[in-house]
Design an enzyme around this catalytic site. Structure first.
Site, PDB file in Angstrom:
ATOM      1  N   LYS A  60       1.005  -1.312  -0.248  1.00  0.00           N
ATOM      2  CA  LYS A  60       0.001   0.000  -0.001  1.00  0.00           C
ATOM      3  C   LYS A  60       0.903   1.247   0.095  1.00  0.00           C
ATOM      4  CE  LYS A  60      -2.046  -1.122   4.110  1.00  0.00           C
ATOM      5  NZ  LYS A  60      -1.279  -2.554   4.242  1.00  0.00           N
TER       6      LYS A  60
ATOM      7  N   ARG B 138     -10.104   0.965   8.419  1.00  0.00           N
ATOM      8  CA  ARG B 138      -9.696  -0.159   8.724  1.00  0.00           C
ATOM      9  C   ARG B 138     -10.743  -1.180   9.539  1.00  0.00           C
ATOM     10  NH1 ARG B 138      -3.601   0.403   8.673  1.00  0.00           N
ATOM     11  NH2 ARG B 138      -2.949  -1.570   9.504  1.00  0.00           N
TER      12      ARG B 138
ATOM     13  N   ARG C  98      11.953  -6.087   5.462  1.00  0.00           N
ATOM     14  CA  ARG C  98      11.520  -4.257   4.973  1.00  0.00           C
ATOM     15  C   ARG C  98      12.338  -3.743   5.951  1.00  0.00           C
ATOM     16  NH1 ARG C  98       5.430  -2.073   5.528  1.00  0.00           N
ATOM     17  NH2 ARG C  98       5.685  -3.054   7.533  1.00  0.00           N
TER      18      ARG C  98
ATOM     19  N   ARG D 154      10.807  -1.794  11.543  1.00  0.00           N
ATOM     20  CA  ARG D 154       9.750  -1.508  12.230  1.00  0.00           C
ATOM     21  C   ARG D 154       9.518  -2.395  13.317  1.00  0.00           C
ATOM     22  NH1 ARG D 154       4.553   0.119   8.429  1.00  0.00           N
ATOM     23  NH2 ARG D 154       3.746  -1.211   9.629  1.00  0.00           N
TER      24      ARG D 154
ATOM     25  N   ARG E 201      -1.286  -9.085  13.262  1.00  0.00           N
ATOM     26  CA  ARG E 201      -1.612  -7.940  12.248  1.00  0.00           C
ATOM     27  C   ARG E 201      -2.510  -8.687  11.373  1.00  0.00           C
ATOM     28  NH1 ARG E 201       3.577  -5.516  10.731  1.00  0.00           N
ATOM     29  NH2 ARG E 201       2.698  -4.213   9.344  1.00  0.00           N
TER      30      ARG E 201
HETATM   31  P1  AP5 Z   1       4.908  -1.884   1.886  1.00  0.00           P
HETATM   32  O1  AP5 Z   1       4.605  -0.887   0.830  1.00  0.00           O
HETATM   33  O2  AP5 Z   1       5.571  -1.115   3.093  1.00  0.00           O
HETATM   34  O3  AP5 Z   1       3.587  -2.283   2.568  1.00  0.00           O
HETATM   35  P2  AP5 Z   1       2.210  -1.925   3.238  1.00  0.00           P
HETATM   36  O4  AP5 Z   1       1.193  -2.617   2.618  1.00  0.00           O
HETATM   37  O5  AP5 Z   1       2.381  -0.452   3.205  1.00  0.00           O
HETATM   38  O6  AP5 Z   1       2.226  -2.638   4.644  1.00  0.00           O
HETATM   39  P3  AP5 Z   1       2.097  -1.898   6.055  1.00  0.00           P
HETATM   40  O7  AP5 Z   1       3.178  -3.073   6.986  1.00  0.00           O
HETATM   41  O8  AP5 Z   1       2.617  -0.617   6.069  1.00  0.00           O
HETATM   42  O9  AP5 Z   1       0.752  -2.099   6.187  1.00  0.00           O
HETATM   43  P4  AP5 Z   1       0.053  -2.120   7.609  1.00  0.00           P
HETATM   44  O10 AP5 Z   1      -1.319  -1.838   7.048  1.00  0.00           O
HETATM   45  O11 AP5 Z   1       0.061  -3.337   8.298  1.00  0.00           O
HETATM   46  O12 AP5 Z   1       0.686  -0.882   8.455  1.00  0.00           O
HETATM   47  P5  AP5 Z   1       0.213   0.781   9.056  1.00  0.00           P
HETATM   48  O13 AP5 Z   1       1.549   1.257   9.068  1.00  0.00           O
HETATM   49  O14 AP5 Z   1      -1.014   1.016   8.047  1.00  0.00           O
HETATM   50  O15 AP5 Z   1       5.648  -2.959   1.334  1.00  0.00           O
HETATM   51  C1  AP5 Z   1       6.084  -4.010   2.299  1.00  0.00           C
HETATM   52  C2  AP5 Z   1       7.529  -4.358   1.894  1.00  0.00           C
HETATM   53  O16 AP5 Z   1       7.492  -4.988   0.480  1.00  0.00           O
HETATM   54  C3  AP5 Z   1       8.421  -3.331   1.660  1.00  0.00           C
HETATM   55  O17 AP5 Z   1       9.792  -3.750   2.103  1.00  0.00           O
HETATM   56  C4  AP5 Z   1       8.478  -2.997   0.056  1.00  0.00           C
HETATM   57  O18 AP5 Z   1       9.983  -2.768  -0.259  1.00  0.00           O
HETATM   58  C5  AP5 Z   1       8.144  -4.432  -0.410  1.00  0.00           C
HETATM   59  N1  AP5 Z   1       7.545  -4.552  -1.638  1.00  0.00           N
HETATM   60  C6  AP5 Z   1       6.472  -3.590  -2.080  1.00  0.00           C
HETATM   61  N2  AP5 Z   1       5.854  -3.815  -3.359  1.00  0.00           N
HETATM   62  C7  AP5 Z   1       6.640  -5.119  -3.610  1.00  0.00           C
HETATM   63  C8  AP5 Z   1       6.514  -5.732  -4.816  1.00  0.00           C
HETATM   64  N3  AP5 Z   1       5.383  -5.679  -5.900  1.00  0.00           N
HETATM   65  N4  AP5 Z   1       7.259  -6.936  -4.970  1.00  0.00           N
HETATM   66  C9  AP5 Z   1       8.207  -7.138  -4.009  1.00  0.00           C
HETATM   67  N5  AP5 Z   1       8.425  -6.449  -2.746  1.00  0.00           N
HETATM   68  C10 AP5 Z   1       7.498  -5.293  -2.683  1.00  0.00           C
HETATM   69  O19 AP5 Z   1      -0.377   0.235  10.354  1.00  0.00           O
HETATM   70  C11 AP5 Z   1       0.508   0.210  11.341  1.00  0.00           C
HETATM   71  C12 AP5 Z   1      -0.154   0.024  12.535  1.00  0.00           C
HETATM   72  O20 AP5 Z   1      -0.704   1.267  13.047  1.00  0.00           O
HETATM   73  C13 AP5 Z   1      -1.382  -0.955  12.789  1.00  0.00           C
HETATM   74  O21 AP5 Z   1      -1.076  -2.183  13.148  1.00  0.00           O
HETATM   75  C14 AP5 Z   1      -2.299  -0.281  14.019  1.00  0.00           C
HETATM   76  O22 AP5 Z   1      -1.846  -0.507  15.040  1.00  0.00           O
HETATM   77  C15 AP5 Z   1      -1.928   1.076  13.641  1.00  0.00           C
HETATM   78  N6  AP5 Z   1      -3.051   1.606  12.808  1.00  0.00           N
HETATM   79  C16 AP5 Z   1      -2.766   2.513  11.525  1.00  0.00           C
HETATM   80  N7  AP5 Z   1      -3.928   2.795  11.025  1.00  0.00           N
HETATM   81  C17 AP5 Z   1      -4.705   2.476  11.906  1.00  0.00           C
HETATM   82  C18 AP5 Z   1      -6.247   2.565  11.786  1.00  0.00           C
HETATM   83  N8  AP5 Z   1      -7.021   3.226  10.566  1.00  0.00           N
HETATM   84  N9  AP5 Z   1      -6.860   2.349  12.903  1.00  0.00           N
HETATM   85  C19 AP5 Z   1      -6.509   1.487  13.898  1.00  0.00           C
HETATM   86  N10 AP5 Z   1      -5.091   1.479  14.089  1.00  0.00           N
HETATM   87  C20 AP5 Z   1      -4.348   2.145  12.863  1.00  0.00           C
HETATM   88 MG    MG Z   2       2.496   1.116   4.925  1.00  0.00          MG
END
Ligand code: AP5
Ligand code: MG
Length: 215
Positions: free
Chosen positions: A15, A90, A129, A162, A173
Site C-alpha cells: 500500500k 480499517r 522491510r 519497524r 496483524r
Molecule cells: P509496503 O509498501 O511497506 O507495504 P504496506 O502494505 O504499506 O504494509 P504495512 O506493513 O505498512 O501495512 P499495515 O497496514 O500493517 O501498517 P500501517 O502502517 O498501516 O511494502 C512492504 C515491503 O514489501 C517493503 O519492504 C517493500 O519494499 C516491499 N514491496 C512492495 N511492493 C513489492 C512488490 N511488488 N514486490 C516485492 N516487494 C515489494 O499500520 C501500522 C499500525 O498502526 C497498525 O497495526 C495499527 O496498530 C495502527 N493503525 C494504523 N492505521 C490505523 C487505523 N486506521 N485504525 C487503527 N489502527 C491503525
Molecule cells: Mg504501509
C-alpha cells in the site's frame, strides 16, 4: 481535479509503496494513518504514547482516536488535489465515519483499490522491510536493497526495522486484518467502489493496475 481514493490490503501488500508512487507521479497526497501514528510516537506526544500500546502488539488503535486524526486532516476543506488514504479505514465504523467527514464537505470517494498478496509472500516482505526514519521510503533487504547499508538512497536518513514487523506481531496483524478489515472490503463492494488487484510481481506493473482502477 484529483482522485479521492482509498488503498487497502493486508500488512506488507505494498500500500505504502504504491501510494508513494502515485504521490510522486500524479501529485495525489498520500495520507497514511500508520505514518501519522509513528511520527506521533517518535515525537513523544500524548497521542503517540497512547498509540504505541496498541501498535507494538499489532492491535488497532481505537476508532475514536484514528477517526479524530483523519477528521483533522480531511475535514472542513476541499480536496482539489484529491487524496489517497493508506491504512484507513480499517473497520466498518471508520468507513462510516469517512463517509460522514467527506459528506460534510459535499464530497465522496471515487474508488477503493484492494491489493491481494499470498501470506507467505507477505511474511517475506515484512521480514526484509527496512524503512527510512526521515522520509519513510521503503526498502527490502533482498528485493530492493539500499545502495549503502542502513542509509536511505533518497535522503540519506537512517533505515530501521519497524517494531511491529517481528514475526509474532505480524501474525497478530494478519488476524486483525481478517477479523476487522475484511468487512470493510464488503462495505465498499456493496457501494460499488471496490477494485481488487493482484499485488504480486513488478511494482511498476502493479502501479499500472492501480492507476487503471482510478478515474
Ligand atoms: P509496503 O509498501 O511497506 O507495504 P504496506 O502494505 O504499506 O504494509 P504495512 O506493513 O505498512 O501495512 P499495515 O497496514 O500493517 O501498517 P500501517 O502502517 O498501516 O511494502 C512492504 C515491503 O514489501 C517493503 O519492504 C517493500 O519494499 C516491499 N514491496 C512492495 N511492493 C513489492 C512488490 N511488488 N514486490 C516485492 N516487494 C515489494 O499500520 C501500522 C499500525 O498502526 C497498525 O497495526 C495499527 O496498530 C495502527 N493503525 C494504523 N492505521 C490505523 C487505523 N486506521 N485504525 C487503527 N489502527 C491503525
Ligand atoms: Mg504501509
Amino acid at each position: 481535479m484529483g482522485v479521492r481514493a482509498v488503498i487497502m490490503g493486508p500488512p506488507g501488500a505494498g500500500k505504502g509503496t504504491q501510494a508513494k508512487l502515485l504521490q510522486e507521479r500524479r501529485g495525489v497526497p498520500h495520507i497514511s494513518t500508520g505514518d501519522i501514528l509513528r511520527d506521533a510516537r517518535r515525537a513523544g506526544t500524548v497521542l503517540g504514547c497512547e498509540a504505541e500500546r496498541y501498535m507494538a502488539k499489532g492491535l488497532l488503535v481505537p476508532d475514536d482516536v484514528v477517526i479524530g486524526i483523519v477528521a483533522d486532516r480531511l475535514g472542513g476543506q476541499n480536496h482539489n488535489q484529491g487524496f489517497l488514504l493508506d491504512g484507513f479505514p480499517r473497520t466498518v465504523p471508520q468507513a462510516e465515519a469517512l463517509d460522514r467527514i467527506l459528506d460534510e464537505g459535499g464530497e465522496q470517494l471515487d474508488a477503493v483499490v484492494s491489493i491481494s498478496v499470498p501470506e507467505d509472500e507477505l511474511v517475506r516482505r515484512l521480514a526484509g522491510r527496512r524503512v527510512c526514519r526521515q522520509c519513510s521510503t521503503m526498502f527490502h533487504l533482498e528485493v530492493d536493497p539500499a545502495a549503502r547499508l542502513a542509509r536511505c538512497d533518497r535522503c540519506g536518513g537512517d533505515l530501521y526495522q519497524r517494531e511491529d514487523d517481528r514475526e509474532e506481531t505480524v501474525r497478530a496483524r494478519f488476524d486483525v486484518y481478517a477479523r476487522d478489515t475484511a468487512p470493510v472490503l464488503r462495505y465498499y463492494g456493496d457501494a460499488g467502489l471496490l477494485h481488487e488487484i493482484s499485488g504480486v510481481g513488478d511494482r511498476e506493473a502493479i502501479f499500472q493496475h492501480v492507476t487503471a482502477s482510478l478515474p
